[in-house]
Design an enzyme around this catalytic site. Structure first.
Site: not given
Length: 335
Positions: A130-131, A134, A202
């Site tokens: 997930h990071e 980003h 998100e």
């Protein structure tokens, strides 16, 4: 659509900053505010990662000092086609993580000790994917600039107490009522814009993160555990620097559960539902969320197993998550 909406929100925040400058100093104040905002953005562009990491007392680690954690990030970065980011560890019992930097070539990821101690190897992989999403989407720059502008707006609003009250500005005046209104409403408006920008990012990072690791339920399981533990564990550094809260995978501050205008993140259950739906699209069945009962990342048994036989379930070996023979092959893009 997300890019267009984010651009509008950033423009709104810049406009708010200039409007406060105008109310405090007329046309000249507006120009000064614009120059100040521009200078802060240039500074944050080059130093955002250092600023945020220093705020949270993050310590850089490598393959020697944190082998499992570093290996997860390394393999995920390769899968995502990204340069290897710098890897940091935050000494906090609250499980959480964030990414920062100005671009994929100058990026960093940070996870708390609580995250590594409470989550399984696969769940940590879901979080770090997930990071990295980003980073891949350049969200790290957008969210850092937003945090900088939000902090600057709050600071400028406080100046109104000393320089704005009772003075006429080109035919008008703030007065004490107007000054108090700016002090209250300007930071609130900045926070709303900041939260809106975070919320647009998100869900997309969840989706792309699931693509990077190939396992939507790894992240779904991690989100359930993090949200449950974060609500009971105070993150002291995050409370001291609330402008950075939107950068974490789960809001590190207390009292933010509802999926509404004032939440820095979408509701966790909504995110889990979206990941479960993605699981159904990919693997032909919307299986119920099962929190993994595997060994946590920090366990000595796991380290010994990794170093001796390297038989890691999931995308590391091309098998299914958790190594259960009765499950369909869910190896995703790494299989």
């Amino acid at each position: 659509m997300n890019f267009f909406r984010t651009t509008l929100l950033l423009a709104a925040m810049t406009g708010l900053f200039m409007a406060i400058g105008y109310m405090l100093g007329g046309s000249g104040g507006m120009v000064i505010a614009f120059i100040f905002a521009l200078g802060m953005n240039v500074f944050s562009y080059w130093n955002s990662d250092k600023m945020v990491l220093r705020m949270h007392n993050a310590v850089e680690v490598d393959a020697r000092t944190a082998p499992e954690y570093y290996e997860i990030v390394q393999k995920l970065a390769q899968s995502a086609g990204l340069p290897m980011p710098r890897v940091y560890l935050i000494n906090s019992d609250q499980p959480n993580a964030f990414a920062t930097g100005r671009n994929p070539q100058n990026a960093a990821v940070a996870a708390s000790t609580g995250l590594l101690n409470r989550l399984t190897y696969e769940e940590v992989a879901g979080v770090m994917a997930h990071e990295l999403a980003h980073i891949k989407n350049y969200d790290i720059l957008t969210m850092t600039v937003t945090a900088t502008l939000a902090g600057a707006i709050s600071m400028l609003a406080n100046f109104a107490l000393f320089f704005g009250g009772g003075r006429d500005r080109e035919g008008g005046g703030l007065g004490i009522v107007g000054t108090i209104a700016i002090m209250i409403l300007a930071p609130l408006a900045a926070s709303v814009v900041q939260m809106a920008i975070s919320r647009t990012r998100e869900y997309e990072a969840d989706r792309i993160g699931a693509e990077i690791c190939g396992q939507p339920l790894w992240l779904a399981s991690a989100l359930a555990k993090i949200a449950n533990a974060a609500g009971r564990t105070v993150n002291v550094t995050a409370e001291a620097h609330p402008a950075t809260a939107h950068m974490f995978i789960i809001n590190p501050l207390s009292g933010q559960k509802m999926d509404n205008l004032f939440s820095t993140h979408p509701d966790t259950q909504n995110r889990i539902d979206a990941l479960q739906a993605l699981q159904g699209e990919w693997y032909g069945g919307q299986a119920p969320l099962k929190v993994s009962s595997g060994v946590t990342l920090g366990a000595s048994q796991r380290r010994a197993q990794m170093r001796q036989d390297e038989q890691i379930d999931g995308p590391w070996s091309g098998g299914s998550a958790g190594g259960r023979d009765d499950e369909p092959d869910q190896s995703g893009p790494w299989g």
